[in-house]
Design an enzyme around this catalytic site. Structure first.
Site, PDB file in Angstrom:
ATOM      1  N   HIS A  97       0.860  -1.185   0.000  1.00 58.02           N
ATOM      2  CA  HIS A  97       0.000   0.000   0.000  1.00 58.02           C
ATOM      3  C   HIS A  97       0.900   1.240   0.000  1.00 58.02           C
ATOM      4  CE1 HIS A  97      -3.655  -2.133   2.057  1.00 58.02           C
ATOM      5  NE2 HIS A  97      -3.129  -2.842   1.076  1.00 58.02           N
ATOM      6  N   CYS A 122      -6.005   2.532   5.165  1.00 53.72           N
ATOM      7  CA  CYS A 122      -6.557   1.427   5.946  1.00 53.72           C
ATOM      8  C   CYS A 122      -5.869   1.367   7.311  1.00 53.72           C
ATOM      9  CB  CYS A 122      -6.368   0.115   5.200  1.00 53.72           C
ATOM     10  SG  CYS A 122      -4.653  -0.411   5.142  1.00 53.72           S
ATOM     11  N   CYS A 125      -2.093   0.426   7.506  1.00 53.76           N
ATOM     12  CA  CYS A 125      -1.149   1.516   7.173  1.00 53.76           C
ATOM     13  C   CYS A 125      -1.151   2.570   8.284  1.00 53.76           C
ATOM     14  CB  CYS A 125      -1.530   2.165   5.851  1.00 53.76           C
ATOM     15  SG  CYS A 125      -1.191   1.125   4.432  1.00 53.76           S
ATOM     16  N   HIS A 382      15.453  28.914  -9.911  1.00 61.45           N
ATOM     17  CA  HIS A 382      14.765  28.165 -10.948  1.00 61.45           C
ATOM     18  C   HIS A 382      14.188  26.849 -10.405  1.00 61.45           C
ATOM     19  CE1 HIS A 382      17.023  30.381 -14.408  1.00 61.45           C
ATOM     20  NE2 HIS A 382      16.584  31.189 -13.463  1.00 61.45           N
ATOM     21  N   GLU A 384      14.482  23.778 -11.385  1.00 59.82           N
ATOM     22  CA  GLU A 384      15.457  22.686 -11.238  1.00 59.82           C
ATOM     23  C   GLU A 384      16.360  22.924 -10.037  1.00 59.82           C
ATOM     24  OE1 GLU A 384      14.986  24.765 -13.752  1.00 59.82           O
ATOM     25  OE2 GLU A 384      15.812  24.011 -15.615  1.00 59.82           O
ATOM     26  N   CYS A 413      18.132  26.322 -18.598  1.00 57.47           N
ATOM     27  CA  CYS A 413      18.900  27.483 -19.071  1.00 57.47           C
ATOM     28  C   CYS A 413      20.390  27.270 -18.774  1.00 57.47           C
ATOM     29  CB  CYS A 413      18.399  28.740 -18.374  1.00 57.47           C
ATOM     30  SG  CYS A 413      18.802  28.753 -16.626  1.00 57.47           S
ATOM     31  N   CYS A 416      21.455  26.592 -15.230  1.00 53.00           N
ATOM     32  CA  CYS A 416      21.069  25.300 -14.651  1.00 53.00           C
ATOM     33  C   CYS A 416      21.826  24.108 -15.242  1.00 53.00           C
ATOM     34  CB  CYS A 416      19.568  25.076 -14.825  1.00 53.00           C
ATOM     35  SG  CYS A 416      18.577  26.190 -13.807  1.00 53.00           S
TER      36      CYS A 416
HETATM   37  N1  CTP Z   1      14.570  25.740 -16.886  1.00 53.99           N
HETATM   38  C1  CTP Z   1      14.073  26.876 -16.425  1.00 53.99           C
HETATM   39  C2  CTP Z   1      13.989  27.985 -17.249  1.00 53.99           C
HETATM   40  C3  CTP Z   1      13.435  29.133 -16.754  1.00 53.99           C
HETATM   41  N2  CTP Z   1      12.967  29.168 -15.493  1.00 53.99           N
HETATM   42  C4  CTP Z   1      12.247  30.359 -15.011  1.00 53.99           C
HETATM   43  O1  CTP Z   1      11.799  31.103 -16.114  1.00 53.99           O
HETATM   44  C5  CTP Z   1      12.202  32.484 -16.002  1.00 53.99           C
HETATM   45  C6  CTP Z   1      12.662  33.032 -17.325  1.00 53.99           C
HETATM   46  O2  CTP Z   1      11.775  32.660 -18.298  1.00 53.99           O
HETATM   47  P1  CTP Z   1      11.969  33.148 -19.800  1.00 53.99           P
HETATM   48  O3  CTP Z   1      10.728  32.815 -20.543  1.00 53.99           O
HETATM   49  O4  CTP Z   1      13.221  32.630 -20.394  1.00 53.99           O
HETATM   50  O5  CTP Z   1      12.193  34.731 -19.694  1.00 53.99           O
HETATM   51  P2  CTP Z   1      11.177  35.890 -19.433  1.00 53.99           P
HETATM   52  O6  CTP Z   1      11.993  37.123 -19.440  1.00 53.99           O
HETATM   53  O7  CTP Z   1      10.354  35.631 -18.208  1.00 53.99           O
HETATM   54  O8  CTP Z   1      10.200  35.886 -20.667  1.00 53.99           O
HETATM   55  P3  CTP Z   1      10.503  36.267 -22.235  1.00 53.99           P
HETATM   56  O9  CTP Z   1      10.280  34.980 -22.945  1.00 53.99           O
HETATM   57  O10 CTP Z   1       9.515  37.311 -22.575  1.00 53.99           O
HETATM   58  O11 CTP Z   1      11.919  36.729 -22.380  1.00 53.99           O
HETATM   59  C7  CTP Z   1      13.334  32.478 -15.005  1.00 53.99           C
HETATM   60  O12 CTP Z   1      13.394  33.648 -14.265  1.00 53.99           O
HETATM   61  C8  CTP Z   1      12.984  31.316 -14.146  1.00 53.99           C
HETATM   62  O13 CTP Z   1      12.044  31.763 -13.190  1.00 53.99           O
HETATM   63  C9  CTP Z   1      13.061  28.068 -14.688  1.00 53.99           C
HETATM   64  O14 CTP Z   1      12.628  28.085 -13.548  1.00 53.99           O
HETATM   65  N3  CTP Z   1      13.635  26.929 -15.169  1.00 53.99           N
END
Ligand code: CTP
Length: 515
Positions: A97, A122, A125, A382, A384, A413, A416
């Site tokens: 469970h 249950c 558990c 972010h 991640e 990004c 990350c």
């Molecule tokens: N893998 C990722 C990518 C981005 N982010 C989040 O997404 C934001 C940025 O998003 P993005 O779309 O790239 O930029 P913006 O400036 O918000 O939007 P725009 O597309 O208009 O530039 C970051 O600050 C972060 O909070 C995240 O958490 N994890």
């Protein structure tokens, strides 16, 4: 019910104070209403109940399956939270469970944790969980794990035992449901319809009726489908008579219905058919449709499980603190053996300002703001990064022998990518909409050259979508460019220039945020 408390917070006020909009006058975009933490955990527990079921192994489990059928044991989902952060996601398997799986994985470290069950657990558990010293057990007030819709004798015995355990236990055993923030249901519906996954499909197949696809998958309900009479009976047998009187009963059904619909909308945004995650090949040209036939399973992870996990990430995204873009991430490792097959949670998170800080103190602008000091990027943690920071505990360090899979709703990004690699993530499931873009304060250039990690990118079936239809793979560089892509990029936001909807809801003090 001595010693325990049955609470209905269904008629409580909004769960969080309104967002500080000190900068609101200059903000063109603002993230929509926010999912409360309690409701996020409740939704994740309901969704865990639907974790794709592994095939029963004939020899080992057939007896267990028969017993479960006789006693009408219902599958159950469970979220384990410590300090308001998710440290475990479990569901019932062929043998264990959900509660038992949690005991096996966390043991005495369940002490002081809060548990959110998709059904009242249950007695077998419950006794172990109480014994482990959890601080709170909350459950969805539908049919319990030992079903009341099955043969009455077992259910009655279990109901008596659970009542006795409740009345003698230290933890709060209760029903926690909060009303949705005003406008959240509409916001989730809109953003799910515009979800990257559906949008990608309509970009690639302009004739495709994504509306129809969206509606087709949006139908599952959790005990809302039982008649009011049946539901009243179930509640009475569970000792929840206080919910049966009006207006409590109507409020309860209303709150349950809203949450179930919200979950259905998020799940419908990631369709099962005409869609899948496909491994990106390195250094090889994109295969022609005729050659491209990715297997339904890759590295043992089925498309159903991949879809399930990305929907978890999408649910997390509705807790974002980013004024514009909600991102959710969840990391699973191949390790355990409960209803999640061989998967065990490593961590999960969403994008937010640093824990414990006041949202309003930080810059919230994007790169359209000329004064760079007022941009959010240096402050926003972010999704991640939060998933990696708040892992499930000592046992959840990523081990080299355990493949670790990151599901994230936005392409990682450049900030990350080294973290993901350094943490030992072996697989990334994402979409590639912003890939190869340099937006100034945030860029997505490194993901493409990430060779040491297996990348799975959402792609769509081309040309009709029957099972035998060849697939076209995506994840290719520069696929979306030019004005059409930019328009599509503008629309992809979880919330962009929403024409209607209530003012955004925001917690000013995020001490309890899941980071
Ligand atoms: N893998 C990722 C990518 C981005 N982010 C989040 O997404 C934001 C940025 O998003 P993005 O779309 O790239 O930029 P913006 O400036 O918000 O939007 P725009 O597309 O208009 O530039 C970051 O600050 C972060 O909070 C995240 O958490 N994890």
């Amino acid at each position: 019910m001595e010693g325990s408390e049955m609470r209905n917070r269904a008629d409580a006020g909004p769960s969080e104070p309104g967002r500080d909009t000190r900068d609101g006058s200059t903000q063109t975009d603002s993230f929509g209403p926010r999912l409360s933490k309690v409701n996020l955990f409740t939704l994740l527990s309901l969704w865990m109940e639907l974790f794709p079921q592994e095939q029963l192994e004939e020899d080992d489990h057939s007896e267990v399956a028969k017993t479960s059928a006789v006693f009408q044991i219902r599958r159950t989902g469970l979220v384990v939270a410590r300090d308001s952060k998710v440290v475990g996601l479990h569901c019932s398997g062929p043998e264990l469970h959900a509660g038992q799986a949690a005991i096996i994985q966390h043991g005495a470290s369940l002490a002081d944790c809060q548990l959110y069950f998709s059904r009242r657990p249950c007695a077998s558990c419950l006794k172990m969980i109480i014994n482990a010293g959890v601080s709170q057990i909350s459950f969805w007030p539908g049919d319990p794990e030992v079903s009341m819709l099955g043969p009455p004798s077992e259910a009655a015995l279990d109901a008596v035992a659970t009542e006795k355990l409740k009345s003698n236990s230290r933890p709060h055993i209760c029903v926690l449901l909060q009303p949705l923030a005003p406008g959240l249901a509409q916001f989730v519906d809109e953003t799910s319809r515009e979800c990257d996954f559906l949008e990608r499909m309509s970009d690639d197949e302009p004739g495709l009726n994504t509306e129809e696809l969206f509606n087709r998958y949006g139908t599952f309900l959790f005990c809302i489908s039982t008649t009011s009479e049946q539901h009243r009976e179930i509640l009475t047998h569970m000792g929840l008579e206080n919910f049966c009187v009006e207006p409590n009963f109507s409020n309860l059904r209303h709150n349950m219905g809203e949450l179930a619909e919200l979950l259905a909308a998020v799940a419908a945004g990631v369709p099962q058919q005409r869609y899948g995650f496909h491994r990106e090949q390195h250094s090889t040209p994109e295969p022609s449709p005729a050659e491209a036939s990715p297997p339904p399973h890759h590295d043992g992870l089925s498309q159903e499980v991949a879809r399930h996990c990305i929907i978890q990430a999408r649910l997390l995204a509705y807790r974002t603190e980013d004024p514009k873009v909600g991102v959710g991430a969840v990391i699973w490792a191949k390790a355990a053996s409960d209803g999640t097959g061989a998967l065990s949670l490593v961590g999960c998170g969403y994008n937010a300002y640093p824990a414990g800080s006041h949202y309003a103190e930080y810059p919230q602008m994007d790169n359209k703001q000329e004064d760079r000091q007022r941009r959010k990027y240096r402050y926003m943690v972010h999704a991640e990064q939060n998933a990696l920071t708040f892992r499930s505990g000592q046992t959840r360090h990523i081990k080299p022998e355990e493949p670790a899979m990151l599901f994230v709703t936005k392409c990682p990004c450049d900030e990350c990518v080294p973290l993901i690699r350094g943490a030992g993530i072996t697989h990334i499931y994402t979409n590639d909409r912003d890939r190869d873009k340099d937006k100034g304060d945030i860029s997505y250039l490194r993901f493409g050259s990430l060779k040491s990690i297996n990348k799975f990118i959402v792609s769509t079936r081309m040309g009709g979508g029957s099972c035998g239809t060849p697939l076209r793979w995506y994840g290719c560089v520069g696929k979306h460019s030019g004005p059409a892509e930019q328009e599509s990029h503008r629309r992809k936001k979880l919330c962009t220039n929403r024409p209607h909807g209530p003012p955004a809801v925001r917690s000013q003090n995020n001490n309890s945020s899941q980071k």
